[in-house]
Structures are given as C-alpha cells and as structure tokens.
Motif scaffolding. Structure first.
Motif, PDB file in Angstrom:
ATOM      1  N   ILE A 107      -2.893 -11.207   8.732  1.00  0.00           N
ATOM      2  CA  ILE A 107      -2.783 -10.841   7.314  1.00  0.00           C
ATOM      3  C   ILE A 107      -1.992 -11.903   6.556  1.00  0.00           C
ATOM      4  O   ILE A 107      -2.375 -12.316   5.450  1.00  0.00           O
ATOM      5  CB  ILE A 107      -2.106  -9.465   7.171  1.00  0.00           C
ATOM      6  CG1 ILE A 107      -2.990  -8.387   7.804  1.00  0.00           C
ATOM      7  CG2 ILE A 107      -1.841  -9.137   5.706  1.00  0.00           C
ATOM      8  CD1 ILE A 107      -2.265  -7.072   8.043  1.00  0.00           C
ATOM      9  N   LEU A 108      -0.889 -12.355   7.149  1.00  0.00           N
ATOM     10  CA  LEU A 108      -0.079 -13.397   6.512  1.00  0.00           C
ATOM     11  C   LEU A 108      -0.880 -14.694   6.390  1.00  0.00           C
ATOM     12  O   LEU A 108      -0.829 -15.371   5.357  1.00  0.00           O
ATOM     13  CB  LEU A 108       1.202 -13.627   7.310  1.00  0.00           C
ATOM     14  CG  LEU A 108       2.159 -12.438   7.438  1.00  0.00           C
ATOM     15  CD1 LEU A 108       3.376 -12.818   8.266  1.00  0.00           C
ATOM     16  CD2 LEU A 108       2.578 -11.930   6.073  1.00  0.00           C
ATOM     17  N   ALA A 109      -1.617 -15.045   7.447  1.00  0.00           N
ATOM     18  CA  ALA A 109      -2.422 -16.270   7.410  1.00  0.00           C
ATOM     19  C   ALA A 109      -3.514 -16.171   6.361  1.00  0.00           C
ATOM     20  O   ALA A 109      -3.774 -17.128   5.614  1.00  0.00           O
ATOM     21  CB  ALA A 109      -3.031 -16.530   8.784  1.00  0.00           C
ATOM     22  N   VAL A 127       2.308 -15.293  -3.127  1.00  0.00           N
ATOM     23  CA  VAL A 127       0.882 -15.594  -3.187  1.00  0.00           C
ATOM     24  C   VAL A 127       0.324 -15.118  -4.525  1.00  0.00           C
ATOM     25  O   VAL A 127       0.981 -14.379  -5.262  1.00  0.00           O
ATOM     26  CB  VAL A 127       0.113 -14.960  -2.010  1.00  0.00           C
ATOM     27  CG1 VAL A 127       0.487 -15.643  -0.710  1.00  0.00           C
ATOM     28  CG2 VAL A 127       0.389 -13.459  -1.903  1.00  0.00           C
ATOM     29  N   LYS A 128      -0.909 -15.530  -4.830  1.00  0.00           N
ATOM     30  CA  LYS A 128      -1.464 -15.375  -6.168  1.00  0.00           C
ATOM     31  C   LYS A 128      -1.885 -13.951  -6.524  1.00  0.00           C
ATOM     32  O   LYS A 128      -2.208 -13.683  -7.688  1.00  0.00           O
ATOM     33  CB  LYS A 128      -2.658 -16.317  -6.331  1.00  0.00           C
ATOM     34  CG  LYS A 128      -2.300 -17.797  -6.247  1.00  0.00           C
ATOM     35  CD  LYS A 128      -3.542 -18.663  -6.326  1.00  0.00           C
ATOM     36  CE  LYS A 128      -3.198 -20.137  -6.205  1.00  0.00           C
ATOM     37  NZ  LYS A 128      -4.412 -20.993  -6.211  1.00  0.00           N
ATOM     38  N   ALA A 129      -1.932 -13.077  -5.550  1.00  0.00           N
ATOM     39  CA  ALA A 129      -2.313 -11.681  -5.785  1.00  0.00           C
ATOM     40  C   ALA A 129      -1.607 -10.816  -4.747  1.00  0.00           C
ATOM     41  O   ALA A 129      -1.162 -11.317  -3.717  1.00  0.00           O
ATOM     42  CB  ALA A 129      -3.836 -11.520  -5.691  1.00  0.00           C
ATOM     43  N   PRO A 130      -1.501  -9.509  -4.999  1.00  0.00           N
ATOM     44  CA  PRO A 130      -0.825  -8.647  -4.020  1.00  0.00           C
ATOM     45  C   PRO A 130      -1.516  -8.645  -2.658  1.00  0.00           C
ATOM     46  O   PRO A 130      -2.709  -8.369  -2.551  1.00  0.00           O
ATOM     47  CB  PRO A 130      -0.896  -7.257  -4.674  1.00  0.00           C
ATOM     48  CG  PRO A 130      -1.018  -7.528  -6.134  1.00  0.00           C
ATOM     49  CD  PRO A 130      -1.844  -8.770  -6.232  1.00  0.00           C
ATOM     50  N   VAL A 131      -0.760  -8.974  -1.636  1.00  0.00           N
ATOM     51  CA  VAL A 131      -1.203  -8.870  -0.243  1.00  0.00           C
ATOM     52  C   VAL A 131      -0.201  -7.948   0.427  1.00  0.00           C
ATOM     53  O   VAL A 131       0.980  -8.290   0.530  1.00  0.00           O
ATOM     54  CB  VAL A 131      -1.230 -10.247   0.448  1.00  0.00           C
ATOM     55  CG1 VAL A 131      -1.504 -10.099   1.941  1.00  0.00           C
ATOM     56  CG2 VAL A 131      -2.267 -11.157  -0.200  1.00  0.00           C
ATOM     57  N   VAL A 132      -0.664  -6.774   0.860  1.00  0.00           N
ATOM     58  CA  VAL A 132       0.254  -5.743   1.334  1.00  0.00           C
ATOM     59  C   VAL A 132      -0.170  -5.282   2.726  1.00  0.00           C
ATOM     60  O   VAL A 132      -1.328  -4.929   2.960  1.00  0.00           O
ATOM     61  CB  VAL A 132       0.308  -4.543   0.373  1.00  0.00           C
ATOM     62  CG1 VAL A 132       1.305  -3.497   0.875  1.00  0.00           C
ATOM     63  CG2 VAL A 132       0.693  -5.010  -1.028  1.00  0.00           C
ATOM     64  N   LYS A 133       0.806  -5.285   3.641  1.00  0.00           N
ATOM     65  CA  LYS A 133       0.580  -4.894   5.026  1.00  0.00           C
ATOM     66  C   LYS A 133       1.396  -3.648   5.330  1.00  0.00           C
ATOM     67  O   LYS A 133       2.611  -3.644   5.165  1.00  0.00           O
ATOM     68  CB  LYS A 133       1.000  -6.043   5.954  1.00  0.00           C
ATOM     69  CG  LYS A 133       0.501  -5.903   7.390  1.00  0.00           C
ATOM     70  CD  LYS A 133       1.480  -5.177   8.279  1.00  0.00           C
ATOM     71  CE  LYS A 133       0.936  -5.160   9.731  1.00  0.00           C
ATOM     72  NZ  LYS A 133       1.250  -3.932  10.435  1.00  0.00           N
ATOM     73  N   THR A 134       0.731  -2.589   5.764  1.00  0.00           N
ATOM     74  CA  THR A 134       1.462  -1.397   6.149  1.00  0.00           C
ATOM     75  C   THR A 134       1.546  -1.314   7.669  1.00  0.00           C
ATOM     76  O   THR A 134       0.862  -2.045   8.381  1.00  0.00           O
ATOM     77  CB  THR A 134       0.803  -0.126   5.567  1.00  0.00           C
ATOM     78  OG1 THR A 134       1.718   0.966   5.674  1.00  0.00           O
ATOM     79  CG2 THR A 134      -0.485   0.220   6.295  1.00  0.00           C
ATOM     80  N   HIS A 135       2.401  -0.437   8.159  1.00  0.00           N
ATOM     81  CA  HIS A 135       2.659  -0.312   9.592  1.00  0.00           C
ATOM     82  C   HIS A 135       1.376  -0.033  10.363  1.00  0.00           C
ATOM     83  O   HIS A 135       0.518   0.746   9.909  1.00  0.00           O
ATOM     84  CB  HIS A 135       3.661   0.817   9.820  1.00  0.00           C
ATOM     85  CG  HIS A 135       4.388   0.743  11.114  1.00  0.00           C
ATOM     86  ND1 HIS A 135       3.784   1.033  12.323  1.00  0.00           N
ATOM     87  CD2 HIS A 135       5.669   0.409  11.418  1.00  0.00           C
ATOM     88  CE1 HIS A 135       4.653   0.890  13.298  1.00  0.00           C
ATOM     89  NE2 HIS A 135       5.813   0.515  12.783  1.00  0.00           N
ATOM     90  N   GLY A 136       1.227  -0.630  11.537  1.00  0.00           N
ATOM     91  CA  GLY A 136       0.027  -0.444  12.330  1.00  0.00           C
ATOM     92  C   GLY A 136      -0.213   0.997  12.732  1.00  0.00           C
ATOM     93  O   GLY A 136      -1.356   1.414  12.928  1.00  0.00           O
ATOM     94  N   ALA A 137       0.857   1.794  12.832  1.00  0.00           N
ATOM     95  CA  ALA A 137       0.729   3.199  13.234  1.00  0.00           C
ATOM     96  C   ALA A 137       0.598   4.134  12.034  1.00  0.00           C
ATOM     97  O   ALA A 137       0.735   5.352  12.168  1.00  0.00           O
ATOM     98  CB  ALA A 137       1.941   3.608  14.067  1.00  0.00           C
ATOM     99  N   ASP A 171      -8.548  -7.181  -6.869  1.00  0.00           N
ATOM    100  CA  ASP A 171      -7.240  -7.543  -7.431  1.00  0.00           C
ATOM    101  C   ASP A 171      -6.132  -7.590  -6.396  1.00  0.00           C
ATOM    102  O   ASP A 171      -5.066  -8.140  -6.654  1.00  0.00           O
ATOM    103  CB  ASP A 171      -6.852  -6.531  -8.524  1.00  0.00           C
ATOM    104  CG  ASP A 171      -7.880  -6.474  -9.640  1.00  0.00           C
ATOM    105  OD1 ASP A 171      -8.104  -7.509 -10.275  1.00  0.00           O
ATOM    106  OD2 ASP A 171      -8.460  -5.391  -9.841  1.00  0.00           O
ATOM    107  N   ALA A 172      -6.358  -6.993  -5.224  1.00  0.00           N
ATOM    108  CA  ALA A 172      -5.321  -6.936  -4.192  1.00  0.00           C
ATOM    109  C   ALA A 172      -5.976  -6.744  -2.831  1.00  0.00           C
ATOM    110  O   ALA A 172      -7.117  -6.271  -2.731  1.00  0.00           O
ATOM    111  CB  ALA A 172      -4.348  -5.800  -4.478  1.00  0.00           C
ATOM    112  N   PHE A 173      -5.239  -7.088  -1.786  1.00  0.00           N
ATOM    113  CA  PHE A 173      -5.715  -7.006  -0.403  1.00  0.00           C
ATOM    114  C   PHE A 173      -4.753  -6.146   0.400  1.00  0.00           C
ATOM    115  O   PHE A 173      -3.539  -6.373   0.384  1.00  0.00           O
ATOM    116  CB  PHE A 173      -5.816  -8.425   0.164  1.00  0.00           C
ATOM    117  CG  PHE A 173      -5.911  -8.523   1.662  1.00  0.00           C
ATOM    118  CD1 PHE A 173      -6.683  -7.643   2.402  1.00  0.00           C
ATOM    119  CD2 PHE A 173      -5.226  -9.515   2.349  1.00  0.00           C
ATOM    120  CE1 PHE A 173      -6.773  -7.742   3.781  1.00  0.00           C
ATOM    121  CE2 PHE A 173      -5.303  -9.634   3.732  1.00  0.00           C
ATOM    122  CZ  PHE A 173      -6.073  -8.734   4.448  1.00  0.00           C
TER     123      PHE A 173
END
Length: 347
Positions: A103-105, A290-300, A92-94
């Motif tokens: 991640i954006l791509a 986008v069609k589903a949650p795409v969530v990026k957290t801090h690299g650290a 349901d999410a990434f």
C-alpha cells in the motif's frame, strides 16, 4: 466523492470489506465506491450494488509478498488498480486493509508524493485517556520509513499540523518530538537537530521533547518520530492495552464469587475502558505527503472498522487538507530548500 477500494486486502476479505463498504454507503450518501478484486468473490457477498462499481482484478498481492516487487510485477492486482484509479483521477482516495508495504509503495510510486515532500509518513490517530480537553492525538511516522533523516521528521511536523488542524479541528496543535527525555539536549545528534529545527519554526506550536509514557495522557496533539520508533511504540501501546484487559479478565475469573459479582457491577465501567482503547473508532493509518488520501486500516479489521475508516477518508477529503498542504509547500519552497541546504551543510 469516489473511493477506490482494494476489496481483496485483509484477513477477512472480501466479506468484511464489502460489508463495511455497504455500511459506509448507507451512512454517507455522497460517496460512491469502486471495488477492485475478483468479481465472483465480491458479488457473492455484495447485497446491494447501489453506488458501488465492481472492477475485475485478476491478481492479489498477498500479505507475504515483497511489497515493491509485487507492486511492480502484479499490475492487475486489486491494490495496483485501485491506486491507479486515483492517479488517473477516476477516484479521490485509495483504501485497503492489505499488505502494508505494498500500500505504501503504491501510494508513493503510483499516486505520487507532493512535490517538496521528501518522504511521506504514515500517520495514525490514538486515544487520550481521562483528559476532557484532548480526546485523541496523531503520531507520524508509524512505519513508512525505518531509516528517517532530520528533514523527514521536520516535514512530518508540517504535515501533522495540517492533519490535526483540518481533520481533528485543533486550532493550534501542540507538536512534540518523541524522545527519551523532555530536556532539549536529550537524544542522539539527529534528535537534537530536529529539536532545534522545530523550535526555530514560528509556524509550528512546538512544545519540545515528549516521552512515550505521557502519550496517552494528552501531552501533545501531534507526535513526530522516525518510522522504526513510531511503529515500536504503536505496537507497545496496542499490546499493553490488550494484555491489561486480559489480566483483568483473568483475575476476575480466578478470583471467586466476590470478584465475579464485582465485575458484574463494574461491567459498564469495563465497557467504557475497552471503548476508549478501541483503535477501530479512529479509522486507519493515513499516508501523509502523497497527492491524494491513501489510507490503510488494520489487516484484522471487521465491517464496523471499514465503515469508520471510510468516514475518516470523507473527513480528509472534505477538509481539503491535502490541497492546503500542497499550497503551503509550494508557497514556502524557497524557505524549505534553505532548511534542506542547511541540514546538508551541517552533516
């Protein structure tokens, strides 16, 4: 609810990612996880595989890889496989702490954008200082699109409104346009066009232009801007907060016995300040549009931040904001097309 996780992305992956997922698994009994990555490395840190499925990914997109090329060529990478799971409906999410551009791509080209949204925007939640009525606000875009058009910023306002309403639970979110002054005629021609466009939309609670120095004072619930400016402002806020804490600590350490005694008495106060500026409490940056949650957290990010970000993803899914946004765009397709045509004719 199932979340696809890039277990190999981030400065401390896979260890901190896996520990964070186990914390989230224990906190949220209605969530299951798919961990994509190198199985031998994942299992080395996985203590309990309850509601956790490990999926082998032979490749890893590194932080230094060119994002679009990596997504197109590394088909067996943890980022691509996790995004594909969402596209195919098995998740349901990434979620990832890896290469931001990749991640954006993957969100754009694999998960796919909502029809009618021209460019998804990256959204982050930031704290409001010393304001009982407003505890935090969202800013969009903070880095997805450096070259942003008038229509994109208008659509950011629509998406930010739905996020603030559904996830932050703000009834009539105040929407502000980040600019170099509060007057309506401030900024370049594009900012003036965006201002007039937002002011004319009766579905938006547009409060006008806002300045960056007022953001942490709660001047708006949703702040819209282009990705270049938004990213610069975000990094300035983070950098200033860290620098001020270092300055205070340095002054205390070099100030003698009285300064150190005073610091002991104010320890809880300093703790409150650090806590209020801790971005990890608010989760990650969300790719809206986008069609589903795409969530990026801090690299650290460490395990607690990963756990908090999973809670944020749960709130997004539970709120049903993405289906509602999709319905709004579909129901207002004719109006949105008229706005697009009007922008093109006024170039």
């Amino acid at each position: 609810m199932k979340i696809a996780v890039d277990a190999m992305g981030g400065d401390f992956a896979p260890k901190e990612i896996i520990e964070g997922i186990e914390l989230a698994r224990d906190a949220y009994p209605d969530i299951t996880f798919q961990l994509f990555g190198r199985t031998d490395q994942i299992k080395k840190y996985l203590h309990n595989d309850t509601r956790i499925q490990v999926v082998q990914a032979d490749e890893v997109i590194e932080m230094g890889d060119e994002p679009v090329k990596a997504v197109r060529t590394k088909k067996q990478s943890s980022i691509v496989l996790a995004a594909t799971a969402v596209k195919e409906g098995t998740a349901d999410a990434f979620f990832s702490a890896g290469n931001t551009g990749a991640i954006l791509a993957a969100g754009l080209f694999i998960v796919g954008r909502i029809k009618g949204i021209d460019r998804p925007g990256l959204t982050t939640t930031l704290p409001v200082i010393n304001n009982q009525d407003h505890k935090n606000f969202v800013m969009i875009d903070v880095g997805a699109n450096a070259d942003t058009k008038v229509l994109n910023i208008y659509q950011y306002a629509l998406m930010g409104k739905y996020y603030a309403q559904n996830v932050l639970k703000i009834d009539q979110p105040r929407i502000g346009l980040l600019n170099n002054g509060t007057e309506a005629d401030k900024g370049d021609m594009n900012h003036r066009k965006v201002h007039d466009l937002l002011a004319a939309d009766k579905d938006l609670n547009f409060i006008g232009n806002v300045e960056s120095r007022e953001l942490l004072n709660g001047v708006a619930d949703v702040v819209v801007t282009d990705g270049f400016t938004g990213n610069a402002v975000l990094k300035s806020i983070e950098g200033t907060a860290l620098s001020m804490l270092k300055l205070i600590k340095g002054s205390i350490m070099s100030g003698g016995v009285k300064s150190k005694m005073g610091a002991v008495m104010l320890k809880s106060t300093f703790g409150d300040i650090a806590s209020s500026m801790d971005y990890s409490k608010y989760g990650g940056a969300v790719l809206l549009g986008v069609k589903a949650p795409v969530v990026k957290t801090h690299g650290a990010s460490k395990a607690p931040t990963v756990k908090n970000t999973i809670g944020q993803i749960k709130d997004i899914i539970d709120s049903k904001m993405i289906p509602q946004l999709n319905d709004y765009v579909t129901d207002h397709a004719e109006e949105l097309q008229q706005i697009k045509d009007s922008i093109k004719s006024n170039r």
